[in-house]
Motif scaffolding. Structure first.
Motif, PDB file in Angstrom:
ATOM      1  N   GLY A   2      97.943  -1.829  -2.562  1.00 20.54           N
ATOM      2  CA  GLY A   2      97.610  -3.160  -2.062  1.00 20.54           C
ATOM      3  C   GLY A   2      98.370  -4.244  -2.806  1.00 20.54           C
ATOM      4  O   GLY A   2      99.118  -3.983  -3.743  1.00 20.54           O
ATOM      5  N   LYS A   3      98.145  -5.468  -2.399  1.00 24.84           N
ATOM      6  CA  LYS A   3      98.879  -6.577  -2.994  1.00 24.84           C
ATOM      7  C   LYS A   3      98.266  -7.122  -4.285  1.00 24.84           C
ATOM      8  O   LYS A   3      98.893  -7.887  -5.000  1.00 24.84           O
ATOM      9  N   GLU A   4      97.048  -6.726  -4.618  1.00 22.89           N
ATOM     10  CA  GLU A   4      96.365  -7.270  -5.787  1.00 22.89           C
ATOM     11  C   GLU A   4      97.152  -7.120  -7.093  1.00 22.89           C
ATOM     12  O   GLU A   4      97.236  -8.073  -7.869  1.00 22.89           O
ATOM     13  N   PRO A   5      97.744  -5.956  -7.366  1.00 27.29           N
ATOM     14  CA  PRO A   5      98.491  -5.824  -8.627  1.00 27.29           C
ATOM     15  C   PRO A   5      99.715  -6.737  -8.721  1.00 27.29           C
ATOM     16  O   PRO A   5     100.243  -6.961  -9.800  1.00 27.29           O
ATOM     17  N   PHE A   6     100.154  -7.266  -7.605  1.00 23.62           N
ATOM     18  CA  PHE A   6     101.345  -8.105  -7.588  1.00 23.62           C
ATOM     19  C   PHE A   6     101.040  -9.592  -7.773  1.00 23.62           C
ATOM     20  O   PHE A   6     101.928 -10.418  -7.646  1.00 23.62           O
ATOM     21  N   TYR A   7      99.798  -9.942  -8.086  1.00 22.30           N
ATOM     22  CA  TYR A   7      99.445 -11.353  -8.198  1.00 22.30           C
ATOM     23  C   TYR A   7     100.224 -12.060  -9.301  1.00 22.30           C
ATOM     24  O   TYR A   7     100.827 -13.110  -9.077  1.00 22.30           O
ATOM     25  N   ALA A  26     100.770  -5.614 -15.287  1.00 23.51           N
ATOM     26  CA  ALA A  26     100.618  -4.894 -16.547  1.00 23.51           C
ATOM     27  C   ALA A  26      99.316  -4.100 -16.566  1.00 23.51           C
ATOM     28  O   ALA A  26      99.292  -2.941 -17.001  1.00 23.51           O
ATOM     29  N   ALA A  27      98.244  -4.687 -16.069  1.00 24.98           N
ATOM     30  CA  ALA A  27      96.952  -3.995 -16.036  1.00 24.98           C
ATOM     31  C   ALA A  27      97.024  -2.764 -15.143  1.00 24.98           C
ATOM     32  O   ALA A  27      96.488  -1.702 -15.494  1.00 24.98           O
ATOM     33  N   TYR A  28      97.679  -2.884 -14.015  1.00 27.43           N
ATOM     34  CA  TYR A  28      97.815  -1.737 -13.103  1.00 27.43           C
ATOM     35  C   TYR A  28      98.606  -0.613 -13.769  1.00 27.43           C
ATOM     36  O   TYR A  28      98.199   0.549 -13.729  1.00 27.43           O
ATOM     37  N   VAL A  29      99.723  -0.963 -14.380  1.00 27.46           N
ATOM     38  CA  VAL A  29     100.552   0.055 -15.047  1.00 27.46           C
ATOM     39  C   VAL A  29      99.780   0.710 -16.185  1.00 27.46           C
ATOM     40  O   VAL A  29      99.779   1.943 -16.311  1.00 27.46           O
ATOM     41  N   LYS A  30      99.099  -0.082 -16.985  1.00 28.80           N
ATOM     42  CA  LYS A  30      98.294   0.479 -18.090  1.00 28.80           C
ATOM     43  C   LYS A  30      97.233   1.437 -17.566  1.00 28.80           C
ATOM     44  O   LYS A  30      97.022   2.507 -18.120  1.00 28.80           O
ATOM     45  N   LYS A  31      96.565   1.045 -16.487  1.00 31.34           N
ATOM     46  CA  LYS A  31      95.513   1.892 -15.909  1.00 31.34           C
ATOM     47  C   LYS A  31      96.103   3.214 -15.408  1.00 31.34           C
ATOM     48  O   LYS A  31      95.545   4.285 -15.663  1.00 31.34           O
ATOM     49  N   GLU A  32      97.216   3.146 -14.737  1.00 29.95           N
ATOM     50  CA  GLU A  32      97.852   4.356 -14.217  1.00 29.95           C
ATOM     51  C   GLU A  32      98.330   5.264 -15.346  1.00 29.95           C
ATOM     52  O   GLU A  32      98.181   6.479 -15.262  1.00 29.95           O
ATOM     53  N   LEU A  33      98.880   4.680 -16.394  1.00 21.27           N
ATOM     54  CA  LEU A  33      99.336   5.488 -17.526  1.00 21.27           C
ATOM     55  C   LEU A  33      98.150   6.116 -18.252  1.00 21.27           C
ATOM     56  O   LEU A  33      98.229   7.251 -18.717  1.00 21.27           O
ATOM     57  N   ALA A  34      97.042   5.394 -18.355  1.00 24.70           N
ATOM     58  CA  ALA A  34      95.848   5.924 -19.017  1.00 24.70           C
ATOM     59  C   ALA A  34      95.259   7.098 -18.237  1.00 24.70           C
ATOM     60  O   ALA A  34      94.711   8.031 -18.853  1.00 24.70           O
ATOM     61  N   CYS A  35      95.386   7.095 -16.935  1.00 25.90           N
ATOM     62  CA  CYS A  35      94.864   8.179 -16.106  1.00 25.90           C
ATOM     63  C   CYS A  35      95.611   9.486 -16.353  1.00 25.90           C
ATOM     64  O   CYS A  35      95.106  10.562 -16.067  1.00 25.90           O
ATOM     65  N   ILE A  45     109.345  -0.693 -11.981  1.00 25.04           N
ATOM     66  CA  ILE A  45     108.183  -0.100 -12.658  1.00 25.04           C
ATOM     67  C   ILE A  45     108.247   1.419 -12.589  1.00 25.04           C
ATOM     68  O   ILE A  45     107.934   2.100 -13.563  1.00 25.04           O
ATOM     69  N   ASP A  46     108.693   1.948 -11.463  1.00 22.37           N
ATOM     70  CA  ASP A  46     108.839   3.395 -11.346  1.00 22.37           C
ATOM     71  C   ASP A  46     109.886   3.908 -12.337  1.00 22.37           C
ATOM     72  O   ASP A  46     109.661   4.903 -13.031  1.00 22.37           O
ATOM     73  N   GLU A  47     111.025   3.228 -12.411  1.00 21.72           N
ATOM     74  CA  GLU A  47     112.091   3.616 -13.350  1.00 21.72           C
ATOM     75  C   GLU A  47     111.644   3.514 -14.802  1.00 21.72           C
ATOM     76  O   GLU A  47     111.861   4.415 -15.598  1.00 21.72           O
ATOM     77  N   GLU A  48     111.042   2.395 -15.145  1.00 23.28           N
ATOM     78  CA  GLU A  48     110.699   2.100 -16.533  1.00 23.28           C
ATOM     79  C   GLU A  48     109.499   2.903 -17.040  1.00 23.28           C
ATOM     80  O   GLU A  48     109.493   3.377 -18.168  1.00 23.28           O
ATOM     81  N   PHE A  49     108.482   3.044 -16.187  1.00 21.09           N
ATOM     82  CA  PHE A  49     107.225   3.634 -16.638  1.00 21.09           C
ATOM     83  C   PHE A  49     106.840   4.918 -15.891  1.00 21.09           C
ATOM     84  O   PHE A  49     105.855   5.562 -16.252  1.00 21.09           O
ATOM     85  N   GLY A  50     107.558   5.251 -14.824  1.00 15.62           N
ATOM     86  CA  GLY A  50     107.218   6.430 -14.045  1.00 15.62           C
ATOM     87  C   GLY A  50     105.946   6.266 -13.238  1.00 15.62           C
ATOM     88  O   GLY A  50     105.292   7.241 -12.901  1.00 15.62           O
ATOM     89  N   VAL A  51     105.609   5.026 -12.907  1.00 18.64           N
ATOM     90  CA  VAL A  51     104.396   4.731 -12.131  1.00 18.64           C
ATOM     91  C   VAL A  51     104.814   4.397 -10.699  1.00 18.64           C
ATOM     92  O   VAL A  51     105.549   3.439 -10.470  1.00 18.64           O
ATOM     93  N   ASP A  52     104.337   5.198  -9.758  1.00 17.97           N
ATOM     94  CA  ASP A  52     104.646   4.981  -8.349  1.00 17.97           C
ATOM     95  C   ASP A  52     103.689   3.942  -7.778  1.00 17.97           C
ATOM     96  O   ASP A  52     102.477   4.135  -7.790  1.00 17.97           O
ATOM     97  N   MET A  53     104.236   2.844  -7.288  1.00 22.52           N
ATOM     98  CA  MET A  53     103.414   1.777  -6.717  1.00 22.52           C
ATOM     99  C   MET A  53     103.560   1.692  -5.204  1.00 22.52           C
ATOM    100  O   MET A  53     103.027   0.787  -4.579  1.00 22.52           O
ATOM    101  N   THR A  54     104.257   2.635  -4.612  1.00 23.90           N
ATOM    102  CA  THR A  54     104.476   2.619  -3.168  1.00 23.90           C
ATOM    103  C   THR A  54     103.155   2.697  -2.422  1.00 23.90           C
ATOM    104  O   THR A  54     102.325   3.556  -2.713  1.00 23.90           O
ATOM    105  N   GLY A  55     102.961   1.785  -1.502  1.00 22.52           N
ATOM    106  CA  GLY A  55     101.791   1.812  -0.642  1.00 22.52           C
ATOM    107  C   GLY A  55     100.514   1.232  -1.233  1.00 22.52           C
ATOM    108  O   GLY A  55      99.470   1.293  -0.595  1.00 22.52           O
TER     109      GLY A  55
END
Length: 72
Positions: A50-55, A61-70, A38-48
């Motif tokens: 919680g586990k919720e986005p990994f369900y 996808a929702a987490y990545v979209k939210k981070e990109l929208a920010c 995800i970091d490579e493809e979208f430039g979104v750092d997910m390090t650290g």
């Protein structure tokens, strides 16, 4: 991306199936691969985070979209 990088059968992976435990049973090493991809493809750092986005795929996808929208 999950199928290609982790060798998951595309027939087993849907947007709703859990990625860990009772789903396709990925492990902690797989989660690191997902973070790197995800970091490579979208430039979104997910390090650290919680586990919720990994369900499932939808939650990732929702987490990545939210981070990109920010960034906008």
């Amino acid at each position: 991306m999950i199928c290609d990088r982790l060798g998951v059968d595309p027939n087993e992976l849907t947007d709703e199936v859990p990625l860990f435990n009772d789903g396709i049973e990925l492990d902690s090493i797989d989660s690191l691969e997902i973070i790197a991809a995800i970091d490579e493809e979208f430039g979104v750092d997910m390090t650290g985070i919680g586990k919720e986005p990994f369900y499932n795929v939808n939650s990732l996808a929702a987490y990545v979209k939210k981070e990109l929208a920010c960034r906008e």
